[in-house]
Design an enzyme around this catalytic site. Structure first.
Site, short mmCIF file in Angstrom:
data_model
loop_
_atom_site.label_atom_id
_atom_site.label_comp_id
_atom_site.label_asym_id
_atom_site.label_seq_id
_atom_site.Cartn_x
_atom_site.Cartn_y
_atom_site.Cartn_z
N HIS A 26 0.80 -1.22 0.00
CA HIS A 26 0.00 0.00 0.00
C HIS A 26 0.83 1.28 0.00
O HIS A 26 0.28 2.37 -0.13
CB HIS A 26 -0.96 0.00 1.20
CG HIS A 26 -2.28 0.64 0.89
ND1 HIS A 26 -3.41 0.44 1.66
CD2 HIS A 26 -2.67 1.46 -0.11
CE1 HIS A 26 -4.42 1.12 1.16
NE2 HIS A 26 -3.99 1.76 0.08
N ASP B 281 -9.48 -0.45 4.11
CA ASP B 281 -8.30 -1.05 4.74
C ASP B 281 -8.65 -1.53 6.14
O ASP B 281 -9.45 -0.89 6.84
CB ASP B 281 -7.19 0.00 4.82
CG ASP B 281 -5.79 -0.59 4.88
OD1 ASP B 281 -5.55 -1.42 5.77
OD2 ASP B 281 -4.95 -0.21 4.06
N HIS C 93 -6.44 -1.37 8.36
CA HIS C 93 -5.55 -0.54 9.17
C HIS C 93 -5.74 0.93 8.83
O HIS C 93 -6.26 1.28 7.77
CB HIS C 93 -4.09 -0.95 8.91
CG HIS C 93 -3.86 -2.43 9.01
ND1 HIS C 93 -4.00 -3.27 7.92
CD2 HIS C 93 -3.52 -3.21 10.06
CE1 HIS C 93 -3.76 -4.52 8.30
NE2 HIS C 93 -3.46 -4.51 9.60
N ASP D 231 -3.24 3.10 8.39
CA ASP D 231 -2.16 3.52 7.48
C ASP D 231 -1.79 4.98 7.69
O ASP D 231 -1.40 5.68 6.75
CB ASP D 231 -2.53 3.28 6.02
CG ASP D 231 -2.52 1.81 5.66
OD1 ASP D 231 -2.12 0.99 6.51
OD2 ASP D 231 -2.92 1.46 4.54
N ASP E 45 -7.35 -1.94 -0.28
CA ASP E 45 -6.43 -2.93 0.28
C ASP E 45 -7.25 -4.18 0.58
O ASP E 45 -8.23 -4.12 1.34
CB ASP E 45 -5.80 -2.36 1.55
CG ASP E 45 -4.73 -3.26 2.16
OD1 ASP E 45 -4.83 -4.49 2.01
OD2 ASP E 45 -3.81 -2.73 2.81
N GLU F 270 -1.92 -5.13 -1.94
CA GLU F 270 -1.63 -6.09 -0.86
C GLU F 270 -2.07 -7.52 -1.14
O GLU F 270 -2.26 -8.32 -0.22
CB GLU F 270 -2.20 -5.61 0.48
CG GLU F 270 -1.61 -4.30 0.99
CD GLU F 270 -0.18 -4.41 1.53
OE1 GLU F 270 0.33 -5.54 1.60
OE2 GLU F 270 0.39 -3.35 1.89
N ASP G 158 -6.81 -6.50 2.50
CA ASP G 158 -6.92 -6.92 3.90
C ASP G 158 -8.09 -6.26 4.61
O ASP G 158 -8.42 -6.62 5.75
CB ASP G 158 -5.60 -6.72 4.66
CG ASP G 158 -5.26 -5.26 4.98
OD1 ASP G 158 -6.14 -4.41 5.03
OD2 ASP G 158 -4.06 -4.99 5.20
N HIS H 236 4.33 0.78 4.30
CA HIS H 236 2.94 0.56 3.90
C HIS H 236 1.96 0.90 5.03
O HIS H 236 0.74 0.91 4.78
CB HIS H 236 2.73 -0.86 3.36
CG HIS H 236 2.70 -1.95 4.40
ND1 HIS H 236 2.20 -3.21 4.14
CD2 HIS H 236 3.13 -2.00 5.68
CE1 HIS H 236 2.31 -3.97 5.22
NE2 HIS H 236 2.87 -3.26 6.15
#
Length: 307
Positions: A105, A130, A132, A134, A234, A279, A236, A147
Site C-alpha cells: 500500500h 483497509d 488498518h 495507514d 487494500d 496487498e 486486507d 505501507h
C-alpha cells in the site's frame, strides 16, 4: 479535461513492490491479477484497456543494508512513488482511467499524488478501504514499514519528500477522506487518526449502520466540493475468509458481498477518477482465489451490475 464519466479506456499500471511491508510476496500481486484475467474482465464490461505499464522496482537486497529506524527502504520506495505519480498523471492526461495494481500500500503515495496533481485546481476525495489506518508517520511507526504510513503523507504529515511529490500542496483534504473497514491500529496512530479530521468507519460502525448507510455516508464525504474521488482498496480490509492471500490478515473484516455493495454504490456516482488494488500476496493465497475475487471487485468499481 474530459468528464470522468465519459472515460472508457483504462490504463493498468503494475507496481510489483513489497519493500513497504515486512513480509515478501505482495510484489507478485500484479502477476496474480494478470493470471486472473484482469484485462479481459474489464474488456467484457465495455472498457478498452491500453498496454499494461510496469513500474520497475529495485530488488530487495540484504535487509540490514536497507533498513532505517524510521522508514525501511525509504530511498527505493520514494523513487517508485515518484515514477508512479508521473505515470498516473499521464494516464489521466491521455483520457485513460488509471488502475494501479500492487504491490503493497505504500504505492498510494504515488498514485494519489498523480491524481491530485492532474486535478490540482480542484479537490479530490479519497476512499481508503483497509483493515488498518495507514496513518503512522516515521516518528510513530513501531516497525518502520512504509505501507503503514501512506495516508498520513497524503495528508501532509511525515517525511517531507513523500509529502512533496510534485509539489508541497497537500494531496487530499481530511474532510474528503473516508477510511472503511478499520479494525487494527497502533496506539500512537489512533491519536493521529482522531486528530486528523478524516472520517473513519470501523467494523463496529459497519455492524451498527450496515453497509448501505456507510456507503451513503462515504459518498457524501468524498464528493462534497470535489471533482471526483480515488479508491484505494487494500484486500486486507476484507475478511481473510474471503481474501486469504494477504500478508496482514485481521479477522472480522468486511464480507465479500459488503465489499461489492460499497464498490457498486461508488460506481453509480460516476465520479471514480482512479483506483488502487493492493496487498495481494499470491504466496499466501489458496489457488489464486484472492486475485480472482479482486478482479470481480474491480469490475464492480467500474460499473458491472447484474442487470
Amino acid at each position: 479535461m474530459r468528464d470522468i464519466m465519459n472515460r472508457k479506456k483504462i490504463r493498468i499500471i503494475s507496481v510489483p513492490i513489497d519493500l513497504g511491508a515486512s513480509l515478501q510476496g505482495a510484489s507478485g500481486g500484479p502477476s496474480a491479477l494478470r493470471i486472473a484475467n484482469l484485462t479481459e474482465s474489464l474488456q467484457r464490461i465495455g472498457y478498452s484497456v491500453s498496454a499494461e505499464v510496469i513500474v520497475n522496482v529495485p530488488i530487495r537486497k540484504k535487509y540490514y543494508d536497507h533498513l532505517s529506524t524510521k522508514m525501511n527502504y525509504r530511498r527505493e520506495i520514494l523513487s517508485v512513488c515518484q515514477r508512479l505519480a508521473l505515470l498516473t498523471k499521464k494516464s489521466l492526461e491521455d483520457d485513460e482511467i488509471p488502475l494501479i495494481v500492487g504491490g503493497d500500500h505504500s504505492i498510494a503515495m504515488g498514485s494519489v499524488s498523480g491524481v491530485s496533481e492532474y486535478y490540482r485546481n480542484s479537490n479530490i476525495g479519497l476512499v481508503w478501504f483497509d483493515a488498518h489506518g495507514d496513518m503512522n508517520t516515521p516518528s510513530t511507526s513501531p516497525s518502520g514499514n512504509v505501507h503503514g504510513m501512506p495516508l498520513s503523507h497524503l495528508l501532509g504529515q511525515g517525511d517531507r519528500e513523500f509529502c512533496s511529490i510534485f509539489s508541497e500542496r497537500q494531496k487530499v483534504q481530511a474532510e474528503n477522506v473516508a477510511i472503511v473497514g478499520v479494525r487494527d491500529m497502533d496506539c500512537k496512530e489512533k491519536i493521529l487518526v482522531r486528530d486528523s479530521g478524516v472520517s473513519v468507519f470501523t467494523m463496529s460502525d459497519i455492524d451498527r449502520m450496515g453497509m448501505e448507510e456507510v456507503s451513503n455516508e462515504v459518498i457524501r464525504i468524498v464528493t462534497k466540493n470535489t471533482i471526483g474521488f480515488h479508491v484505494s482498496f487494500d484486500v486486507d480490509g476484507c475478511d481473510p475468509v474471503a481474501m486469504p492471500g494477504t500478508g496482514t490478515k485481521v479477522p472480522g473484516g468486511v464480507t465479500y458481498r459488503e465489499s461489492h455493495h460499497l464498490l457498486e454504490k461508488l460506481a453509480r456516482t460516476q465520479k471514480i477518477t482512479s483506483m488502487d488494488m493492493v496487498e495481494i500476496n499470491p504466496f499466501l493465497d489458496e489457488g489464486n482465489v484472492t486475485a480472482e475475487r479482486a478482479v470481480s471487485l474491480i469490475q464492480s468499481a467500474f460499473g458491472l451490475t447484474l442487470l
